[in-house]
Design a protein around this motif. Sequence first.
Motif, PDB file in Angstrom:
ATOM      1  N   PHE A  61       0.820  -1.208   0.000  1.00 44.68           N
ATOM      2  CA  PHE A  61       0.000   0.000   0.000  1.00 44.68           C
ATOM      3  C   PHE A  61       0.858   1.265   0.000  1.00 44.68           C
ATOM      4  O   PHE A  61       0.587   2.220  -0.738  1.00 44.68           O
ATOM      5  N   TRP A  62       1.909   1.288   0.829  1.00 46.27           N
ATOM      6  CA  TRP A  62       2.712   2.495   1.004  1.00 46.27           C
ATOM      7  C   TRP A  62       3.943   2.536   0.109  1.00 46.27           C
ATOM      8  O   TRP A  62       4.515   3.605  -0.101  1.00 46.27           O
ATOM      9  N   GLY A  63       4.386   1.382  -0.399  1.00 47.35           N
ATOM     10  CA  GLY A  63       5.601   1.329  -1.204  1.00 47.35           C
ATOM     11  C   GLY A  63       6.591   0.350  -0.607  1.00 47.35           C
ATOM     12  O   GLY A  63       6.722   0.248   0.615  1.00 47.35           O
ATOM     13  N   GLU A  64       7.302  -0.368  -1.463  1.00 45.26           N
ATOM     14  CA  GLU A  64       8.192  -1.429  -1.000  1.00 45.26           C
ATOM     15  C   GLU A  64       9.310  -0.913  -0.106  1.00 45.26           C
ATOM     16  O   GLU A  64       9.823  -1.634   0.738  1.00 45.26           O
ATOM     17  N   ARG A  69      13.034   3.657   4.534  1.00 42.97           N
ATOM     18  CA  ARG A  69      13.136   5.107   4.396  1.00 42.97           C
ATOM     19  C   ARG A  69      12.244   5.805   5.416  1.00 42.97           C
ATOM     20  O   ARG A  69      11.248   5.255   5.869  1.00 42.97           O
ATOM     21  N   ASP A  70      12.623   7.036   5.727  1.00 49.10           N
ATOM     22  CA  ASP A  70      11.815   7.828   6.649  1.00 49.10           C
ATOM     23  C   ASP A  70      10.514   8.258   5.978  1.00 49.10           C
ATOM     24  O   ASP A  70      10.487   8.578   4.785  1.00 49.10           O
ATOM     25  N   VAL A  71       9.453   8.257   6.756  1.00 45.32           N
ATOM     26  CA  VAL A  71       8.166   8.772   6.303  1.00 45.32           C
ATOM     27  C   VAL A  71       7.882  10.046   7.086  1.00 45.32           C
ATOM     28  O   VAL A  71       7.945  10.055   8.315  1.00 45.32           O
ATOM     29  N   HIS A  72       7.577  11.112   6.380  1.00 42.51           N
ATOM     30  CA  HIS A  72       7.350  12.404   7.010  1.00 42.51           C
ATOM     31  C   HIS A  72       5.861  12.639   7.231  1.00 42.51           C
ATOM     32  O   HIS A  72       5.056  12.443   6.316  1.00 42.51           O
ATOM     33  N   LEU A  73       5.520  13.047   8.431  1.00 41.43           N
ATOM     34  CA  LEU A  73       4.171  13.526   8.718  1.00 41.43           C
ATOM     35  C   LEU A  73       4.235  15.045   8.699  1.00 41.43           C
ATOM     36  O   LEU A  73       4.899  15.661   9.540  1.00 41.43           O
ATOM     37  N   VAL A  74       3.559  15.637   7.728  1.00 35.46           N
ATOM     38  CA  VAL A  74       3.653  17.079   7.506  1.00 35.46           C
ATOM     39  C   VAL A  74       2.446  17.759   8.138  1.00 35.46           C
ATOM     40  O   VAL A  74       1.303  17.503   7.748  1.00 35.46           O
ATOM     41  N   ILE A  75       2.708  18.610   9.105  1.00 36.68           N
ATOM     42  CA  ILE A  75       1.643  19.370   9.753  1.00 36.68           C
ATOM     43  C   ILE A  75       1.949  20.851   9.607  1.00 36.68           C
ATOM     44  O   ILE A  75       3.082  21.246   9.311  1.00 36.68           O
ATOM     45  N   ASP A  76       0.937  21.656   9.807  1.00 38.56           N
ATOM     46  CA  ASP A  76       1.119  23.100   9.693  1.00 38.56           C
ATOM     47  C   ASP A  76       1.773  23.638  10.957  1.00 38.56           C
ATOM     48  O   ASP A  76       1.541  23.131  12.062  1.00 38.56           O
ATOM     49  N   SER A  77       2.586  24.668  10.794  1.00 36.34           N
ATOM     50  CA  SER A  77       3.192  25.314  11.958  1.00 36.34           C
ATOM     51  C   SER A  77       2.173  26.173  12.696  1.00 36.34           C
ATOM     52  O   SER A  77       2.405  26.587  13.831  1.00 36.34           O
ATOM     53  N   GLY A 214       8.561   3.471  -5.594  1.00 39.05           N
ATOM     54  CA  GLY A 214       7.453   2.881  -4.850  1.00 39.05           C
ATOM     55  C   GLY A 214       6.881   3.769  -3.778  1.00 39.05           C
ATOM     56  O   GLY A 214       6.057   3.326  -2.981  1.00 39.05           O
ATOM     57  N   GLN A 215       7.296   5.035  -3.724  1.00 38.62           N
ATOM     58  CA  GLN A 215       6.824   5.930  -2.680  1.00 38.62           C
ATOM     59  C   GLN A 215       5.442   6.484  -3.031  1.00 38.62           C
ATOM     60  O   GLN A 215       5.047   6.531  -4.194  1.00 38.62           O
ATOM     61  N   CYS A 216       4.722   6.913  -2.002  1.00 40.27           N
ATOM     62  CA  CYS A 216       3.440   7.569  -2.229  1.00 40.27           C
ATOM     63  C   CYS A 216       3.288   8.718  -1.249  1.00 40.27           C
ATOM     64  O   CYS A 216       3.977   8.788  -0.231  1.00 40.27           O
ATOM     65  N   GLN A 217       2.393   9.624  -1.583  1.00 38.78           N
ATOM     66  CA  GLN A 217       2.121  10.792  -0.760  1.00 38.78           C
ATOM     67  C   GLN A 217       0.628  10.819  -0.463  1.00 38.78           C
ATOM     68  O   GLN A 217      -0.196  10.718  -1.370  1.00 38.78           O
ATOM     69  N   VAL A 218       0.291  10.947   0.801  1.00 40.13           N
ATOM     70  CA  VAL A 218      -1.093  10.819   1.256  1.00 40.13           C
ATOM     71  C   VAL A 218      -1.529  12.108   1.934  1.00 40.13           C
ATOM     72  O   VAL A 218      -0.756  12.717   2.685  1.00 40.13           O
ATOM     73  N   VAL A 219      -2.758  12.507   1.663  1.00 41.03           N
ATOM     74  CA  VAL A 219      -3.351  13.681   2.298  1.00 41.03           C
ATOM     75  C   VAL A 219      -4.560  13.240   3.113  1.00 41.03           C
ATOM     76  O   VAL A 219      -5.439  12.539   2.600  1.00 41.03           O
ATOM     77  N   CYS A 220      -4.595  13.636   4.375  1.00 42.06           N
ATOM     78  CA  CYS A 220      -5.764  13.447   5.238  1.00 42.06           C
ATOM     79  C   CYS A 220      -6.245  14.843   5.622  1.00 42.06           C
ATOM     80  O   CYS A 220      -5.607  15.518   6.438  1.00 42.06           O
ATOM     81  N   ALA A 221      -7.338  15.277   5.020  1.00 40.42           N
ATOM     82  CA  ALA A 221      -7.753  16.667   5.191  1.00 40.42           C
ATOM     83  C   ALA A 221      -9.259  16.766   5.326  1.00 40.42           C
ATOM     84  O   ALA A 221     -10.005  16.064   4.639  1.00 40.42           O
ATOM     85  N   GLY A 222      -9.686  17.662   6.199  1.00 42.27           N
ATOM     86  CA  GLY A 222     -11.098  17.961   6.352  1.00 42.27           C
ATOM     87  C   GLY A 222     -11.335  19.446   6.181  1.00 42.27           C
ATOM     88  O   GLY A 222     -10.392  20.249   6.166  1.00 42.27           O
ATOM     89  N   LEU A 223     -12.596  19.822   6.074  1.00 43.72           N
ATOM     90  CA  LEU A 223     -12.929  21.237   6.018  1.00 43.72           C
ATOM     91  C   LEU A 223     -12.785  21.885   7.386  1.00 43.72           C
ATOM     92  O   LEU A 223     -12.691  23.104   7.491  1.00 43.72           O
ATOM     93  N   SER A 224     -12.776  21.062   8.424  1.00 45.26           N
ATOM     94  CA  SER A 224     -12.507  21.532   9.782  1.00 45.26           C
ATOM     95  C   SER A 224     -11.591  20.518  10.452  1.00 45.26           C
ATOM     96  O   SER A 224     -11.221  19.498   9.865  1.00 45.26           O
TER      97      SER A 224
END
Length: 285
Positions: A61-64, A69-77, A214-224
């Motif tokens: 699902f995420w890549g072989e 490799r490191d996986v980054h969780l990107v959040i807003d400052s 094999g990498q992927c980028q995922v977005v988990c986003a809501g309107l709130s």
Amino acid sequence: MSDSHYAHIGRHTLHPVWRLSSVGRFITTHLGAPVSVLAEQANQAARVFTDSWNKFLFRRFWGESISSRDVHLVIDSYENVVLRNRFRWTDSDHKQAQGFTGEVIPGTFSPQATAMLTALFLRHTGKGLRIVTDMEEANKEDGALICYGSSDSNFKTFELEAESGGVLCQFTFNDSGERGFRVGGNVHSIEKRDGVTYDKAIVLRLLTSQRDSGQCQVVCAGLSEWGSLAAVHYLVRNWKVLHRRFDGFGQRRDFCVLLEVPFGHCQEARELASAVWWHRNGRVK
């Protein structure tokens, strides 16, 4: 006292039930422990197989290379996030949208989202996530990452949306000037029905331009904030279902799943729509 008051029981006069009880005690005493050991070993083997199979599916699902490799969780400052979130589209035919009452402070649920995703990756890769801000991750072209929050609050989410060209999903406005997600030709915004407020959210997966990695980028986003946390909860609980749906026949595909969730009940998110995009020769920027 006369012997006539006693009944003599010889070895050949035991009742059949007593004989069966003796056999049962013999089996329990001499065979119970080995059988218990075999049963425990079988359970351990089943757990090892299940764990190994889940890790294999997780890599698919995420890549072989997800384990190496490191996986980054990107959040807003969340610097100046109030100014960004107050932006609304207006023109001569539409009134400015009013701020939604009861909205939680931006970033409130980031720790919960981080904890859920970190636990998921620790369980299946033995590694945690590297937490970075959206400005640290800006302009990075490849590598596995998860963006938490919409493009109003997360610049990396904005980058990914622009990179994909809005083929699967667009963060836009409805006719009333309210924020919404456009999926499948329809715009879905926050709405209130029967006294309950429903947020909308997306789980978006994009394969990187270097598909061999094999990498992927995922977005988990809501309107709130409720929607963003619900998207993370949905991903953590349903990644295997998403893998079966969108990674069939040995091919991994870009996809977007649109969710609806009542405020305050992140576990009750339900799917409203989905979109999938498959490029045989890779996704073109």
